[in-house]
Design a protein around this motif. Structure first.
Motif, PDB file in Angstrom:
ATOM      1  N   ALA A  72       0.831  -1.201   0.000  1.00  0.00           N
ATOM      2  CA  ALA A  72       0.000   0.000   0.000  1.00  0.00           C
ATOM      3  C   ALA A  72       0.868   1.254   0.000  1.00  0.00           C
ATOM      4  O   ALA A  72       1.845   1.348   0.744  1.00  0.00           O
ATOM      5  CB  ALA A  72      -0.908  -0.003   1.226  1.00  0.00           C
ATOM      6  N   ARG A  73       0.511   2.202  -0.851  1.00  0.00           N
ATOM      7  CA  ARG A  73       1.206   3.487  -0.909  1.00  0.00           C
ATOM      8  C   ARG A  73       0.405   4.502  -0.100  1.00  0.00           C
ATOM      9  O   ARG A  73      -0.758   4.780  -0.416  1.00  0.00           O
ATOM     10  CB  ARG A  73       1.361   3.937  -2.355  1.00  0.00           C
ATOM     11  CG  ARG A  73       2.188   2.986  -3.200  1.00  0.00           C
ATOM     12  CD  ARG A  73       2.289   3.460  -4.633  1.00  0.00           C
ATOM     13  NE  ARG A  73       2.954   4.748  -4.725  1.00  0.00           N
ATOM     14  CZ  ARG A  73       3.097   5.417  -5.873  1.00  0.00           C
ATOM     15  NH1 ARG A  73       2.594   4.932  -6.994  1.00  0.00           N
ATOM     16  NH2 ARG A  73       3.719   6.569  -5.893  1.00  0.00           N
ATOM     17  N   VAL A  74       1.026   5.013   0.955  1.00  0.00           N
ATOM     18  CA  VAL A  74       0.320   5.862   1.913  1.00  0.00           C
ATOM     19  C   VAL A  74       0.996   7.215   2.026  1.00  0.00           C
ATOM     20  O   VAL A  74       2.220   7.308   2.195  1.00  0.00           O
ATOM     21  CB  VAL A  74       0.277   5.197   3.310  1.00  0.00           C
ATOM     22  CG1 VAL A  74      -0.431   6.112   4.316  1.00  0.00           C
ATOM     23  CG2 VAL A  74      -0.402   3.839   3.241  1.00  0.00           C
ATOM     24  N   LEU A  75       0.194   8.259   1.918  1.00  0.00           N
ATOM     25  CA  LEU A  75       0.651   9.618   2.179  1.00  0.00           C
ATOM     26  C   LEU A  75       0.060  10.013   3.531  1.00  0.00           C
ATOM     27  O   LEU A  75      -1.161  10.162   3.662  1.00  0.00           O
ATOM     28  CB  LEU A  75       0.179  10.561   1.073  1.00  0.00           C
ATOM     29  CG  LEU A  75       0.897  11.906   0.952  1.00  0.00           C
ATOM     30  CD1 LEU A  75       2.373  11.703   0.624  1.00  0.00           C
ATOM     31  CD2 LEU A  75       0.240  12.771  -0.103  1.00  0.00           C
ATOM     32  N   PHE A  76       0.915  10.129   4.528  1.00  0.00           N
ATOM     33  CA  PHE A  76       0.483  10.426   5.898  1.00  0.00           C
ATOM     34  C   PHE A  76       0.656  11.910   6.160  1.00  0.00           C
ATOM     35  O   PHE A  76       1.758  12.455   6.015  1.00  0.00           O
ATOM     36  CB  PHE A  76       1.321   9.604   6.881  1.00  0.00           C
ATOM     37  CG  PHE A  76       0.888   9.724   8.318  1.00  0.00           C
ATOM     38  CD1 PHE A  76       0.010   8.803   8.871  1.00  0.00           C
ATOM     39  CD2 PHE A  76       1.368  10.747   9.127  1.00  0.00           C
ATOM     40  CE1 PHE A  76      -0.380   8.894  10.201  1.00  0.00           C
ATOM     41  CE2 PHE A  76       0.977  10.856  10.457  1.00  0.00           C
ATOM     42  CZ  PHE A  76       0.097   9.919  10.991  1.00  0.00           C
ATOM     43  N   LEU A  77      -0.443  12.585   6.530  1.00  0.00           N
ATOM     44  CA  LEU A  77      -0.381  14.012   6.853  1.00  0.00           C
ATOM     45  C   LEU A  77      -0.154  14.167   8.346  1.00  0.00           C
ATOM     46  O   LEU A  77      -0.958  13.696   9.164  1.00  0.00           O
ATOM     47  CB  LEU A  77      -1.673  14.720   6.454  1.00  0.00           C
ATOM     48  CG  LEU A  77      -2.066  14.645   4.972  1.00  0.00           C
ATOM     49  CD1 LEU A  77      -3.262  15.547   4.708  1.00  0.00           C
ATOM     50  CD2 LEU A  77      -0.905  15.010   4.074  1.00  0.00           C
ATOM     51  N   GLY A  78       0.957  14.800   8.706  1.00  0.00           N
ATOM     52  CA  GLY A  78       1.321  14.937  10.108  1.00  0.00           C
ATOM     53  C   GLY A  78       1.480  16.376  10.536  1.00  0.00           C
ATOM     54  O   GLY A  78       1.720  17.266   9.727  1.00  0.00           O
TER      55      GLY A  78
END
Length: 310
Positions: free
Chosen positions: A2-8
């Motif tokens: 899975a390709r995940v863009l995590f907003l932190g």
């Protein structure tokens, strides 16, 4: 994988706005704050961004069926136990320096990996966006072999964040029965330092991290979105940013599991800097937050002097 863009980043920094605009890009599916899915959605059956109760949302029902054979198979108590054991800010130094993570870290990250993979398959997206924000969760997720993790670190002037945390905001998913958490300026200043420093540490551990400033994002969202798309590996066509025009964006219905009330917004949303704190945050509180956060304000390019901000 899975390709995940995590907003932190710390809450009230503009992550929901960034998430909503990213969700309009081709091949991208925005999931909201997945960290709250277990309690607010599985237990409390709050409303999805589409307006339906979580249990009635077709998108999330398909995700649950694919990820776990149905949400009823998820042991929410176990998820809460794992979160308390590994996903706390105080655990970040251990997570960042360990040669190998404990089994509980891998087990906890596994729940998220299964949700991300199922959401990508159900939506047909190449990339899913999780705007959970929590720095400790990002440090947990870096240990998952089943994720291609990239992090967008969203920063906003600490005084603007502090002012936002003092405001009373109803949670529409509870039909106005509850309000969002509030923090004192001193408390939010300490959290601002801790969470933002944690994302700097994550970058030094080899995780791809792209930092953006909220103020620059709302001033030129097309430019910043194009940069984030390239960072995430999304190819944009000539018309893929046409939903953004001068001063506003047009948003479609999404399926954010939890988060800021803006996740329910459909249609035209204004894109403008919110600098109300400059005049609305009392001078004593402005000075307090500025003093506590001064080193990192400078590091991120913010003026420490309010007069300079004006």
């Amino acid at each position: 994988m899975a390709r995940v863009l995590f907003l932190g980043g710390l809450g009230r920094s503009g992550t929901t706005l960034v998430e909503r605009l990213l969700g309009e890009l081709p091949g991208v599916c925005a999931l909201g704050e997945v960290v709250h899915l277990w309690q607010r959605d599985l237990r409390d059956d709050e409303r999805c961004g589409c307006g339906a109760r979580f249990s009635a949302c077709g998108f999330w029902r398909r995700v649950g069926a694919l990820a776990f054979g149905g949400w009823h198979n998820v042991d929410v108590d176990r998820v809460h136990h794992l979160r308390a054991a590994v996903e706390r800010t105080r655990h970040i130094p251990r997570l960042a320096t360990a040669v190998e993570a404990p089994d509980e870290v891998h087990e906890y990250a596994g729940y998220y990996s299964r949700v991300y993979a199922a959401a990508a398959e159900v939506s047909g997206a190449r990339i899913v966006v999780d705007s959970s924000k929590h720095s400790a969760l990002a440090h947990v997720l870096r240990w998952s072999a089943g994720l291609n993790l990239r992090v967008v670190h969203v920063v906003r002037d600490a005084r603007g964040v502090a002012y936002s945390w003092t405001k009373t905001v109803a949670r529409p998913e509870t039909d106005g029965a509850e309000e969002m958490t509030k923090y004192s300026p001193g408390r939010s200043a300490m959290l601002w330092n801790a969470h933002n420093a944690a994302f700097g540490l994550l970058a030094r551990r080899g995780v791809p991290v792209r930092r953006i400033r909220y103020e620059e994002f709302v001033s030129d969202p097309r430019l910043v979105l194009a940069d984030l798309a390239a960072f995430a590996g999304v190819s944009l066509g000539p018309s893929d940013l046409d939903f953004i025009e001068d001063g506003h964006a047009d948003l479609k219905v999404g399926h954010s599991a939890a988060g800021n009330p803006m996740r329910f917004t459909v249609g035209r949303v204004a894109l403008r800097r919110d600098d109300a704190w400059v005049s609305a945050l009392p001078p004593r509180q402005r000075r307090l937050v500025g003093a506590v956060c001064a080193p990192m304000l400078r590091a991120y390019g913010y003026p420490v002097s309010v007069e300079a901000q004006r």
